[in-house]
Design a protein around this motif. Structure first.
Motif, PDB file in Angstrom:
ATOM      1  N   ALA A 176       0.833  -1.206   0.000  1.00 46.36           N
ATOM      2  CA  ALA A 176       0.000   0.000   0.000  1.00 46.36           C
ATOM      3  C   ALA A 176       0.867   1.256   0.000  1.00 46.36           C
ATOM      4  N   SER A 177       0.546   2.199  -0.865  1.00 48.69           N
ATOM      5  CA  SER A 177       1.251   3.470  -0.895  1.00 48.69           C
ATOM      6  C   SER A 177       0.437   4.577  -0.236  1.00 48.69           C
ATOM      7  N   ARG A 178      -0.868   4.318  -0.011  1.00 46.36           N
ATOM      8  CA  ARG A 178      -1.714   5.305   0.660  1.00 46.36           C
ATOM      9  C   ARG A 178      -2.900   4.598   1.289  1.00 46.36           C
ATOM     10  N   ILE A 179      -3.493   5.246   2.284  1.00 46.35           N
ATOM     11  CA  ILE A 179      -4.595   4.675   3.048  1.00 46.35           C
ATOM     12  C   ILE A 179      -5.739   5.676   3.085  1.00 46.35           C
ATOM     13  N   LEU A 180      -6.948   5.205   2.823  1.00 47.24           N
ATOM     14  CA  LEU A 180      -8.122   6.073   2.808  1.00 47.24           C
ATOM     15  C   LEU A 180      -8.566   6.386   4.232  1.00 47.24           C
ATOM     16  N   VAL A 181      -8.785   7.664   4.499  1.00 45.26           N
ATOM     17  CA  VAL A 181      -9.199   8.140   5.823  1.00 45.26           C
ATOM     18  C   VAL A 181     -10.478   8.953   5.674  1.00 45.26           C
ATOM     19  N   LYS A 182     -11.398   8.769   6.605  1.00 41.26           N
ATOM     20  CA  LYS A 182     -12.626   9.551   6.635  1.00 41.26           C
ATOM     21  C   LYS A 182     -12.607  10.458   7.854  1.00 41.26           C
ATOM     22  N   LEU A 183     -12.942  11.733   7.651  1.00 43.03           N
ATOM     23  CA  LEU A 183     -12.915  12.692   8.754  1.00 43.03           C
ATOM     24  C   LEU A 183     -13.933  13.789   8.510  1.00 43.03           C
ATOM     25  N   GLU A 237      -0.085  -6.578   6.976  1.00 46.67           N
ATOM     26  CA  GLU A 237       0.158  -7.366   5.770  1.00 46.67           C
ATOM     27  C   GLU A 237       0.226  -6.509   4.512  1.00 46.67           C
ATOM     28  N   THR A 238      -0.388  -5.326   4.553  1.00 44.99           N
ATOM     29  CA  THR A 238      -0.410  -4.464   3.367  1.00 44.99           C
ATOM     30  C   THR A 238       0.770  -3.501   3.304  1.00 44.99           C
ATOM     31  N   LEU A 239       1.560  -3.429   4.394  1.00 39.92           N
ATOM     32  CA  LEU A 239       2.642  -2.453   4.475  1.00 39.92           C
ATOM     33  C   LEU A 239       3.985  -3.078   4.114  1.00 39.92           C
ATOM     34  N   ASP A 240       4.841  -2.289   3.529  1.00 36.18           N
ATOM     35  CA  ASP A 240       6.164  -2.738   3.099  1.00 36.18           C
ATOM     36  C   ASP A 240       7.015  -3.079   4.318  1.00 36.18           C
ATOM     37  N   PRO A 241       7.442  -4.343   4.480  1.00 36.29           N
ATOM     38  CA  PRO A 241       8.226  -4.726   5.665  1.00 36.29           C
ATOM     39  C   PRO A 241       9.627  -4.131   5.667  1.00 36.29           C
ATOM     40  N   ARG A 242      10.063  -3.542   4.544  1.00 39.50           N
ATOM     41  CA  ARG A 242      11.345  -2.853   4.539  1.00 39.50           C
ATOM     42  C   ARG A 242      11.242  -1.502   5.239  1.00 39.50           C
ATOM     43  N   VAL A 243      10.003  -1.028   5.394  1.00 34.55           N
ATOM     44  CA  VAL A 243       9.774   0.297   5.970  1.00 34.55           C
ATOM     45  C   VAL A 243       9.044   0.218   7.307  1.00 34.55           C
ATOM     46  N   PHE A 244       8.098  -0.714   7.440  1.00 30.33           N
ATOM     47  CA  PHE A 244       7.281  -0.798   8.649  1.00 30.33           C
ATOM     48  C   PHE A 244       7.563  -2.095   9.409  1.00 30.33           C
ATOM     49  N   ALA A 245       7.654  -1.968  10.740  1.00 28.60           N
ATOM     50  CA  ALA A 245       7.922  -3.134  11.579  1.00 28.60           C
ATOM     51  C   ALA A 245       6.927  -3.183  12.733  1.00 28.60           C
ATOM     52  N   ARG A 246       6.426  -4.367  13.029  1.00 28.72           N
ATOM     53  CA  ARG A 246       5.564  -4.588  14.197  1.00 28.72           C
ATOM     54  C   ARG A 246       6.481  -4.729  15.403  1.00 28.72           C
ATOM     55  N   ILE A 247       6.398  -3.798  16.350  1.00 30.03           N
ATOM     56  CA  ILE A 247       7.281  -3.835  17.508  1.00 30.03           C
ATOM     57  C   ILE A 247       6.542  -4.221  18.787  1.00 30.03           C
ATOM     58  N   HIS A 248       5.222  -4.324  18.692  1.00 31.58           N
ATOM     59  CA  HIS A 248       4.390  -4.673  19.841  1.00 31.58           C
ATOM     60  C   HIS A 248       3.075  -5.164  19.269  1.00 31.58           C
ATOM     61  N   PHE A 288     -10.145  11.315   2.296  1.00 32.12           N
ATOM     62  CA  PHE A 288      -8.891  11.686   1.659  1.00 32.12           C
ATOM     63  C   PHE A 288      -7.870  10.580   1.926  1.00 32.12           C
ATOM     64  N   PHE A 289      -6.747  10.648   1.206  1.00 35.27           N
ATOM     65  CA  PHE A 289      -5.720   9.628   1.326  1.00 35.27           C
ATOM     66  C   PHE A 289      -4.545  10.142   2.149  1.00 35.27           C
ATOM     67  N   VAL A 290      -3.995   9.257   2.972  1.00 31.12           N
ATOM     68  CA  VAL A 290      -2.761   9.519   3.699  1.00 31.12           C
ATOM     69  C   VAL A 290      -1.671   8.635   3.101  1.00 31.12           C
ATOM     70  N   LYS A 291      -0.588   9.223   2.658  1.00 33.84           N
ATOM     71  CA  LYS A 291       0.509   8.442   2.101  1.00 33.84           C
ATOM     72  C   LYS A 291       1.172   7.631   3.216  1.00 33.84           C
ATOM     73  N   THR A 292       1.456   6.374   2.947  1.00 32.50           N
ATOM     74  CA  THR A 292       2.080   5.543   3.975  1.00 32.50           C
ATOM     75  C   THR A 292       3.460   6.069   4.357  1.00 32.50           C
ATOM     76  N   THR A 293       4.150   6.723   3.421  1.00 34.22           N
ATOM     77  CA  THR A 293       5.476   7.260   3.734  1.00 34.22           C
ATOM     78  C   THR A 293       5.410   8.391   4.749  1.00 34.22           C
TER      79      THR A 293
END
Length: 289
Positions: free
Chosen positions: A182-189, A231-242, A194-199
Motif C-alpha cells: 500500500a502506498s496510501r490509506i483512505l481516511v474519513k474525517l 500485511e499491506t505495508l512494506d516490511p522494509r519500511v514498517f515493523a511490528r514492535i508490539h 482523503f488519502f494519507v501516504k504511507t510514507t
C-alpha cells in the motif's frame, strides 16, 4: 500537561479554562489575548499544548505558528467560531479543530487526542544503554545506507558490542499478496474522505477493531485490524514492535534498553514506543541485524 489558552475573548478563555480544570494532570500555565502575546508566552513557557483561536487582531492563529517556525512548536488545538479554516488546520497538523460555542464532549474528545500524543512523547524511566539504529532513506525508497552504531542483538548481558551497519534491506523484501504494498490509506474525517501516504505515517497503534495512524501531530482513526494492515505495508519500511504498535523504521532515531528484554524505540520527534521482547527477533531480521 502544560497548556496555554489563546483567545482575544475573555469569556472564551474562561470557558476553555473551566473545561481543562476537569481534566487530570493539566496545568494551565497562562493565557494570551493576542497573537503576539501568544508567541512571546510560548517561547517563554514552552507549553505542551496551545488552545488557539484562529481570528485575532494583529496576528491570527496561523500567523502565530508561522512566527514559531524554527523554534519550539507545541501541539495545537484550534478553538474557533469559524469552520472555513479546518483544512488549513489539517495542513499544519493541528491535533483537532473545535467550533464555538464549545461543546464539553467535543472538547474532551479533542483533548484526549492531545493527551494520547503527549503520553507517547514522555520519556521512559530508567533507560539502559544506548542502542542506535539510524536509518536513512533515499528518494522515498527503502534503501538503507551504511550506518554504524550499537544495535539490537546478543550484546545484552555481556556488555554492548558495536555492530556494523544495517545494509541494503531491499534484498530481503517480499512482495505483498498483490505484488505490491500500500502506498496510501483512505481516511474519513468530518464527512470528508482523503488519502494519507504511507510514507508520511510515523507509527500506528491498535485500538481493538480500529487503528490510529499517527502523522506528525495528527492522528487518524480507521476501522481496521492491525494484523491485516500490517500485511499491506512494506516490511522494509514498517515493523511490528508490539502487539498494538507498528513503527515506520525511517522515523526511528534510536533504541534504548529497558526492562525484561524490552526496548524503548525513540522516534525523530521524541515519541517513545515499547519494543516488546516477543517482537525483537522479528525486528532484527527485518533490519538485517
Amino acid at each position: 500537561m502544560r497548556v496555554l489558552i489563546v483567545d482575544d475573548e475573555s469569556l472564551a478563555r474562561q470557558r476553555v479554562r473551566r473545561l481543562l480544570q476537569s481534566e487530570a494532570d493539566v496545568d494551565v500555565v497562562g493565557e494570551a489575548e493576542s497573537g503576539h502575546e501568544a508567541v512571546a508566552l510560548i517561547r517563554e513557557l514552552r507549553p505542551d499544548l496551545v488552545c488557539l483561536d484562529v481570528q485575532m487582531p494583529g496576528l491570527d492563529g496561523f500567523g502565530v505558528l508561522r512566527e514559531l517556525e524554527g523554534g519550539h512548536v507545541p501541539m495545537v488545538l484550534f478553538v474557533t467560531a469559524y469552520d472555513e479554516h479546518a483544512q488549513r488546520a489539517f495542513d499544519v497538523h493541528a491535533v483537532d479543530y473545535v467550533l464555538k460555542p464549545v461543546d464539553e464532549d467535543r472538547f474532551r474528545a479533542a483533548f484526549d487526542k492531545a493527551r494520547t500524543l503527549r503520553a507517547n512523547a514522555v520519556a521512559a524511566a530508567r533507560l539502559g544503554e544506548l542502542l542506535e539504529t539510524v536509518r536513512r532513506l533515499a528518494d522515498g525508497s527503502a534503501a538503507i545506507a551504511d550506518v554504524r552504531g550499537d544495535v539490537l542483538g546478543g550484546a545484552i548481558g555481556s556488555g554492548l558490542a558495536t555492530a556494523n551497519a544495517i545494509a541494503n534491506a531491499n534484498a530481503s523484501a517480499v512482495p505483498g499478496a498483490n505484488g505490491h504494498f500500500a502506498s496510501r490509506i483512505l481516511v474519513k474525517l468530518d464527512g470528508r474522505m482523503f488519502f494519507v501516504k504511507t510514507t508520511e505515517i510515523d507509527w500506528i497503534e491498535a485500538d481493538r477493531n480500529y487503528v490510529r495512524l499517527h502523522v506528525g501531530n495528527t492522528a487518524h482513526t480507521i476501522r481496521e485490524r492491525i494484523g491485516h494492515l500490517e500485511e499491506t505495508l512494506d516490511p522494509r519500511v514498517f515493523a511490528r514492535i508490539h502487539r498494538s504498535t507498528i513503527v515506520n523504521l525511517n522515523r526511528v532515531r534510536e533504541m534504548q534498553q529497558w526492562f525484561s528484554g524490552d526496548y524503548v524505540v525513540i522516534l525523530e520527534d521524541g515519541t517513545r514506543l515499547r519494543l516488546s521482547r516477543h517482537y525483537r527477533d522479528r525486528v532484527e531480521k527485518q533490519v538485517g541485524v
